[in-house]
Design a protein around this motif. Structure first.
Motif, PDB file in Angstrom:
ATOM      1  N   GLU A   1      15.671  -1.667 -16.788  1.00 46.75           N
ATOM      2  CA  GLU A   1      14.792  -0.496 -16.766  1.00 46.75           C
ATOM      3  C   GLU A   1      15.309   0.567 -15.804  1.00 46.75           C
ATOM      4  O   GLU A   1      15.106   1.766 -16.017  1.00 46.75           O
ATOM      5  CB  GLU A   1      13.369  -0.903 -16.370  1.00 46.75           C
ATOM      6  N   ILE A   2      15.961   0.124 -14.720  1.00 48.23           N
ATOM      7  CA  ILE A   2      16.527   1.077 -13.757  1.00 48.23           C
ATOM      8  C   ILE A   2      17.855   1.614 -14.270  1.00 48.23           C
ATOM      9  O   ILE A   2      18.117   2.823 -14.237  1.00 48.23           O
ATOM     10  CB  ILE A   2      16.698   0.406 -12.380  1.00 48.23           C
ATOM     11  N   CYS A   3      18.705   0.719 -14.763  1.00 49.70           N
ATOM     12  CA  CYS A   3      20.016   1.138 -15.250  1.00 49.70           C
ATOM     13  C   CYS A   3      19.894   2.135 -16.393  1.00 49.70           C
ATOM     14  O   CYS A   3      20.733   3.038 -16.551  1.00 49.70           O
ATOM     15  CB  CYS A   3      20.818  -0.080 -15.703  1.00 49.70           C
ATOM     16  N   ALA A   4      18.841   1.991 -17.204  1.00 54.93           N
ATOM     17  CA  ALA A   4      18.653   2.903 -18.335  1.00 54.93           C
ATOM     18  C   ALA A   4      18.509   4.343 -17.878  1.00 54.93           C
ATOM     19  O   ALA A   4      18.861   5.280 -18.610  1.00 54.93           O
ATOM     20  CB  ALA A   4      17.426   2.477 -19.143  1.00 54.93           C
ATOM     21  N   ASN A   5      18.020   4.532 -16.660  1.00 56.59           N
ATOM     22  CA  ASN A   5      17.829   5.899 -16.150  1.00 56.59           C
ATOM     23  C   ASN A   5      19.127   6.531 -15.673  1.00 56.59           C
ATOM     24  O   ASN A   5      19.123   7.695 -15.254  1.00 56.59           O
ATOM     25  CB  ASN A   5      16.801   5.897 -15.027  1.00 56.59           C
TER      26      ASN A   5
ATOM     27  N   PHE B   1       0.816  -1.219   0.000  1.00 58.69           N
ATOM     28  CA  PHE B   1       0.000   0.000   0.000  1.00 58.69           C
ATOM     29  C   PHE B   1       0.847   1.265   0.000  1.00 58.69           C
ATOM     30  O   PHE B   1       0.337   2.358  -0.284  1.00 58.69           O
ATOM     31  CB  PHE B   1      -1.001   0.020   1.159  1.00 58.69           C
ATOM     32  N   ILE B   2       2.146   1.152   0.308  1.00 57.72           N
ATOM     33  CA  ILE B   2       3.012   2.335   0.254  1.00 57.72           C
ATOM     34  C   ILE B   2       3.019   2.901  -1.161  1.00 57.72           C
ATOM     35  O   ILE B   2       3.116   4.108  -1.370  1.00 57.72           O
ATOM     36  CB  ILE B   2       4.433   1.983   0.730  1.00 57.72           C
ATOM     37  N   GLY B   3       2.880   2.027  -2.154  1.00 55.78           N
ATOM     38  CA  GLY B   3       2.817   2.482  -3.537  1.00 55.78           C
ATOM     39  C   GLY B   3       1.586   3.292  -3.862  1.00 55.78           C
ATOM     40  O   GLY B   3       1.538   3.961  -4.909  1.00 55.78           O
ATOM     41  N   ASP B   4       0.577   3.262  -2.998  1.00 54.31           N
ATOM     42  CA  ASP B   4      -0.639   4.044  -3.223  1.00 54.31           C
ATOM     43  C   ASP B   4      -0.495   5.495  -2.777  1.00 54.31           C
ATOM     44  O   ASP B   4      -1.381   6.309  -3.043  1.00 54.31           O
ATOM     45  CB  ASP B   4      -1.816   3.407  -2.484  1.00 54.31           C
ATOM     46  N   ILE B   5       0.607   5.805  -2.078  1.00 51.45           N
ATOM     47  CA  ILE B   5       0.825   7.186  -1.611  1.00 51.45           C
ATOM     48  C   ILE B   5       1.460   7.951  -2.769  1.00 51.45           C
ATOM     49  O   ILE B   5       2.661   8.243  -2.783  1.00 51.45           O
ATOM     50  CB  ILE B   5       1.702   7.219  -0.341  1.00 51.45           C
TER      51      ILE B   5
ATOM     52  N   PRO C   1       8.321  -4.294  -2.803  1.00 53.50           N
ATOM     53  CA  PRO C   1       7.115  -4.506  -3.610  1.00 53.50           C
ATOM     54  C   PRO C   1       7.174  -3.757  -4.936  1.00 53.50           C
ATOM     55  O   PRO C   1       7.660  -2.625  -5.013  1.00 53.50           O
ATOM     56  CB  PRO C   1       6.000  -3.959  -2.716  1.00 53.50           C
ATOM     57  N   ALA C   2       6.675  -4.415  -5.971  1.00 55.92           N
ATOM     58  CA  ALA C   2       6.620  -3.778  -7.285  1.00 55.92           C
ATOM     59  C   ALA C   2       5.771  -2.517  -7.258  1.00 55.92           C
ATOM     60  O   ALA C   2       5.949  -1.617  -8.083  1.00 55.92           O
ATOM     61  CB  ALA C   2       6.059  -4.767  -8.305  1.00 55.92           C
ATOM     62  N   GLU C   3       4.857  -2.427  -6.290  1.00 55.68           N
ATOM     63  CA  GLU C   3       3.959  -1.266  -6.197  1.00 55.68           C
ATOM     64  C   GLU C   3       4.702   0.037  -5.968  1.00 55.68           C
ATOM     65  O   GLU C   3       4.145   1.122  -6.224  1.00 55.68           O
ATOM     66  CB  GLU C   3       2.934  -1.486  -5.082  1.00 55.68           C
ATOM     67  N   LEU C   4       5.957  -0.011  -5.503  1.00 58.89           N
ATOM     68  CA  LEU C   4       6.712   1.231  -5.352  1.00 58.89           C
ATOM     69  C   LEU C   4       6.908   1.915  -6.701  1.00 58.89           C
ATOM     70  O   LEU C   4       7.175   3.119  -6.760  1.00 58.89           O
ATOM     71  CB  LEU C   4       8.076   0.952  -4.708  1.00 58.89           C
ATOM     72  N   GLY C   5       6.768   1.161  -7.772  1.00 53.62           N
ATOM     73  CA  GLY C   5       6.866   1.748  -9.100  1.00 53.62           C
ATOM     74  C   GLY C   5       5.721   2.683  -9.439  1.00 53.62           C
ATOM     75  O   GLY C   5       5.745   3.330 -10.495  1.00 53.62           O
TER      76      GLY C   5
ATOM     77  N   LEU D   1       9.999   5.184 -12.629  1.00 55.52           N
ATOM     78  CA  LEU D   1      10.039   6.441 -11.875  1.00 55.52           C
ATOM     79  C   LEU D   1      10.983   7.411 -12.578  1.00 55.52           C
ATOM     80  O   LEU D   1      12.186   7.435 -12.328  1.00 55.52           O
ATOM     81  CB  LEU D   1      10.462   6.175 -10.428  1.00 55.52           C
ATOM     82  N   ARG D   2      10.445   8.244 -13.433  1.00 53.18           N
ATOM     83  CA  ARG D   2      11.244   9.087 -14.316  1.00 53.18           C
ATOM     84  C   ARG D   2      11.852  10.291 -13.623  1.00 53.18           C
ATOM     85  O   ARG D   2      12.670  11.001 -14.230  1.00 53.18           O
ATOM     86  CB  ARG D   2      10.377   9.559 -15.498  1.00 53.18           C
TER      87      ARG D   2
END
Length: 369
Positions: free
Chosen positions: A345-349, A273-277, A295-299, A325-326
């Motif tokens: 996907e993270i390293c690309a940033n 649920f942290i990803g819902d904030i 959790p993937a929801e942090l995305g 997360l851009r």
């Protein structure tokens, strides 16, 4: 002429009626419910509340003060009397205090005066007001001792006394301030109003925007009432002996910056649920005892600028969704028990042309960059 303090006592009783329980005299455990005159006789004996009432009575012009102003003085002087040069379990167990007195406040400018209104903004530590109601109290780095008193709730935004509209209470860097292993005064600021009798827009302390309780010896979990405060955007509770888990975060509607670091007793999972904030910009949960997976929801924290999770006991792999997360400039997860590779996907940033991710921290022996 002295103030008729039966009026003050009745006002305080009415102000506390909306809370979960009445004020209790600290040294005697005297319940203020029941007949106010009988309770008053017991209440005034050997407690910080009696000292607060005495100081209120000494104010020039107190006989003409409104009930709100009397309660305002009383609440502030409860803080002053309960935490200024008062021993507690921390000081009693610290051998450095064996041969010296417990220190008084470092600053108390005009707190000890009898002719300076707290809303004059000349008190130090700082007290700020709006429309003659207390809105901010900053007691940071001021050698507070004793036990922080629950009477601060008299300054809550919807308290019947109208003495305050408290939005900010800052207590950090007071290493000798204690809570007697009881944070119930925080929950008593309004959970009944939050969930039962009133709508959230009228909830007690619902206007609170900024909380700093870092550096305190709380030795307890964070009350879940914080998850229901509709305007709380900034929350700091580092190095405060926090226990329990992160369940207090559930439902936070507008949180932007939450730093709860250096609390070894804080465990449990990173709840999905942290990803819902979605308002979260900066999340720091370092050097705690968090377990489970990331959790993937942090995305879903699309506005996040920084996520610091290092120094826990997290397991599993890093979810690729973090790469969504851009705006993320800092992502550090070293000092855990993670495995696998940092997702592409993270390293690309971190690479041209994006290069938005400035700091990416992971344990090279466990996670491949």
């Amino acid at each position: 002429m002295k103030v008729n303090f039966s009026r003050v006592v009745v006002t305080i009783l009415l102000a506390q009626e909306a809370g979960a329980r009445g004020i209790r005299a600290n040294s005697k455990g005297v319940d203020m419910s029941g007949d106010e005159e009988t309770s008053w006789t017991r209440f005034v004996q050997e407690s910080y509340q009696s000292e607060a009432l005495r100081r209120t009575e000494e104010q020039v012009g107190a006989t003409s003060f409104s009930d709100a102003k009397l309660v305002q003085y009383f609440s502030l002087y409860c803080i002053y009397s309960a935490t200024n040069g008062v021993p507690n379990d921390i000081t009693n167990d610290d051998p450095r205090f064996d041969d010296i007195a417990v220190p008084n406040w470092l600053f108390d400018d005009n707190w000890d005066a009898t002719n300076v209104d707290p809303c004059s903004e000349t008190w130090r530590p700082k007290v700020k007001c709006n429309s003659d109601r207390v809105t901010e109290i900053d007691l940071s780095s001021n050698f507070l001792t004793g036990v922080f008193p629950p009477e601060v709730s008299l300054l809550a935004s919807d308290n019947p006394s109208n003495a305050g509209n408290l939005r900010s209470l800052v207590l950090f860097k007071n290493e000798f301030l204690y809570n007697n292993m009881d944070n119930s005064w925080i929950s008593n600021l309004g959970p009944r109003n939050l969930f039962c009798r009133k709508s959230p827009k009228n909830a007690r302390l619902n206007n609170l925007n900024y909380v700093v309780i870092s550096g305190l010896s709380l030795s307890s979990s964070i009350p879940t009432v914080f998850g229901s405060l509709q305007n709380l955007e900034f929350f700091y509770a580092a190095d405060s002996l926090i226990t329990g888990d992160l369940s207090f975060m559930e439902g936070m509607p507008v949180m932007k910056q939450l730093w709860v670091d250096d609390n070894p007793g804080l465990g449990g999972p990173l709840y999905p649920f942290i990803g819902d904030i979605e308002s979260m910009i900066s999340l720091s949960l370092t050097d705690n005892s968090l377990t489970g997976t990331i959790p993937a929801e942090l995305g879903k924290l699309t506005d996040a600028d920084a996520i610091w999770l290092f120094g826990n006991s997290l397991t599993g792999t890093i979810p690729s969704e973090i790469g969504n997360l851009r705006f993320l400039r800092f992502f550090q997860v070293e000092g855990n028990q993670l495995s696998g590779e940092v997702p592409d996907e993270i390293c690309a940033n971190t690479q041209f042309p994006s290069e938005v991710l400035e700091v990416l921290g992971a344990d090279c022996s466990e996670v491949t960059l």
